[in-house]
Design an enzyme around this catalytic site. Structure first.
Site, short mmCIF file in Angstrom:
data_model
loop_
_atom_site.label_atom_id
_atom_site.label_comp_id
_atom_site.label_asym_id
_atom_site.label_seq_id
_atom_site.Cartn_x
_atom_site.Cartn_y
_atom_site.Cartn_z
N ASP A 35 10.03 20.74 4.67
CA ASP A 35 9.35 19.82 4.80
C ASP A 35 7.40 19.96 4.21
OD1 ASP A 35 10.58 18.86 6.91
OD2 ASP A 35 9.69 20.97 8.59
N HIS A 83 14.04 17.56 0.35
CA HIS A 83 13.49 17.16 1.91
C HIS A 83 14.13 17.14 3.05
CE1 HIS A 83 10.46 16.21 4.36
NE2 HIS A 83 10.31 14.35 3.91
#
Length: 523
Positions: free
Chosen positions: A500, A496
């Site tokens: 995204d 992450h």
């Protein structure tokens, strides 16, 4: 003073060379920078110059031998003194995982050394000896198993003979090019002590207990799990149509050796492969649980370290998509026999999945990137890692430049890498360097898994089991019907910090679309 001449590295991705011609003979003088021998690699043919002026006193490899880089191929002496003038016998053909020099010990036997399993590998741990002192061994027959930072491998015997000496025990870590055994000769080390124990000559048992004759029409297989045997044994079994499950093994942990298979054939016990295991009259009683402490293998320790590091480095996010694989399942069922006949490889679901992943990675290169030192590294190629579960751990061989390969090439490469991973025949340059990994936990019936990222990659795709289930289908007019479809879960695990949720979703949507609307030729 003797000077070693080594096989040079002729490029970043070149790890071996074939000696095509010796330009000097043993005993001849040679000038510094004068051509000494010729080699051929995947990329170039070249003359290799002498590093010093002197006399060629030893040639360790004959013409035609394929040798790994940094291996000593000859010895030069400045004044003709030093090593005795000699050439060695022709070495064994190099298997996929290693190459070994052949040299003669003081007792006249052939020394077996710890091979170098890659440019950055300088030692290996002997995990198992497949022969005992006193056992006979065939050229290219597996002699011992090793574990390194990159691969586990079976190391073949360079010659045919009798194993007369073992110099390093199981569990011992040995530097490359150190002698670990001697084959043949007159070893004076009747009992050789090492840091790992004592080795004494042992004669193979001449009596082998025959399996009891079962009452059922088909004989009961002796081996029901993994069959431990060498490539030589498997070749003999194939030639004589022998089912290895029926062959008693006298080696370590029931391993079938050459004597076992030849005895089985001689006794007339060869049978056609058993198609089904006879039904047992009573349920099998599980083994009693025992308390024990088992040290981690080198591979298991490395896996443990890397998994912890990956969870510490990357904030993992997972997204799961269900894909309708009916179109591909029907295509595969229709084309599988003809595909295998044309291309010599089975038509599995993996190349379809690989193609879909490659297409999605092309459109969303951030999923194929790596975050290194606070910068995004976009890779020029898609190096597709294929996670392979082994009985002793997990390994990720790599299909390099996968975006340049067609469907058939991908199918062949995936099958080849997975097969050689399970038989310990991978070379170090075939492991690592991947930019995106596929892991197929669905083989064991998983709906889906939540995989850990293979660093320094940023994403990994877990493949769930393919199952038929009822699905609601809506036609163009909005009418709903229920149909039986072949459905499969896929789970993308991603870093992450770099990717995204929207990027992960876009990637998976493209992946799903390619599979559900498959419209391309498969070759």
């Amino acid at each position: 003073m003797p000077t070693d001449v080594i096989m040079p590295q002729m490029g970043e991705s070149i790890f071996e060379g074939t000696i095509t011609k010796w330009l000097k003979k043993v005993g001849e003088p040679v000038e510094k920078d004068e051509p000494l021998f010729e080699i051929s690699t995947d990329k170039v043919d070249a003359e290799i110059p002498s590093p010093v002026a002197g006399v060629l006193t030893e040639i360790k490899f004959p013409e035609g031998a394929t040798v790994e880089i940094n291996t000593v191929v000859a010895v030069l002496s400045e004044n003709g003194s030093g090593a005795p003038a000699k050439t060695t016998e022709k070495p064994a053909a190099r298997p996929a995982s290693s190459a070994q020099a052949v040299s003669v010990s003081s007792g006249g036997g052939v020394e077996v050394v710890m091979p170098q399993m890659g440019e950055s590998i300088f030692e290996g741990t002997i995990t198992k000896w497949l022969k005992k002192v006193g056992d006979s061994v065939e050229k290219d027959e597996a002699l011992f198993e090793i574990s390194t930072d990159k691969v586990d491998a079976e190391i073949p015997s360079p010659v045919t003979g009798v194993l007369s000496e073992i110099r390093a025990g199981e569990g011992e870590t040995v530097q490359i090019n150190v002698v670990v055994a001697v084959i043949g000769g007159t070893s004076d080390a009747g009992v050789r002590t090492t840091t790992a124990g004592v080795f004494a000559p042992e004669k193979p048992s001449s009596a082998v207990a025959k399996p009891a004759t079962p009452q059922a029409p088909e004989p009961e297989p002796i081996h029901t799990g993994r069959i431990r045997s060498s490539p030589l044994v498997r070749r003999i079994a194939k030639e004589h149509s022998v089912d290895l499950r029926m062959v008693p093994g006298t080696g370590s942990n029931g391993r079938i050796n050459k004597d076992d298979i030849l005895r089985h054939i001689k006794e007339g016990s060869a049978r056609p492969p058993v198609t089904a295991k006879p039904r047992s009259p009573a349920p099998e009683v599980p083994k009693a649980l025992t308390a024990e402490v088992v040290p981690l293998t080198k591979m298991r320790a490395i896996i443990a370290q890397r998994m912890v590091e990956s969870k510490r480095i990357s904030p993992h996010v997972h997204t799961v998509y269900k894909v309708d694989m009916t179109r591909i399942a029907r295509l595969r069922e229709r084309e599988r026999a003809a595909f295998e006949q044309r291309n010599g490889v089975k038509l599995t679901y993996m190349p379809f999945i690989a193609v879909a992943a490659i297409e999605a990675l092309r459109r969303f290169p951030i999923v194929n990137a790596s975050l290194i030192e606070n910068a995004i590294h976009y890779h020029a190629n898609i190096n597709l890692g294929i996670a392979v579960a082994l009985e002793w751990g997990l390994i990720v061989p790599t299909v390099r430049e996968a975006e340049k390969r067609d469907f058939v090439s991908l199918a062949r490469d995936i099958a080849d890498l997975a097969g050689r991973a399970r038989t310990k025949k991978l070379s170090p340059d075939e492991v690592g360097g991947s930019t995106f990994t596929l892991t197929n936990s669905g083989l064991f019936g998983d709906e889906f898994g939540t995989p850990i990222i293979n660093q320094p990659e940023s994403a990994i795709l877990a493949i769930g089991a393919l199952k038929k289930e009822p699905v609601v289908l809506t036609d163009a007019e909005g009418n709903d019907t229920i149909a039986i479809r072949s459905m499969q879960y896929f789970c993308l695990g991603f870093d992450h910090r770099l990717i995204d949720g929207a990027d992960g979703g876009k990637f998976m949507s493209e992946f799903k679309r390619t599979l559900e609307t498959w419209d391309r030729a498969i070759g």
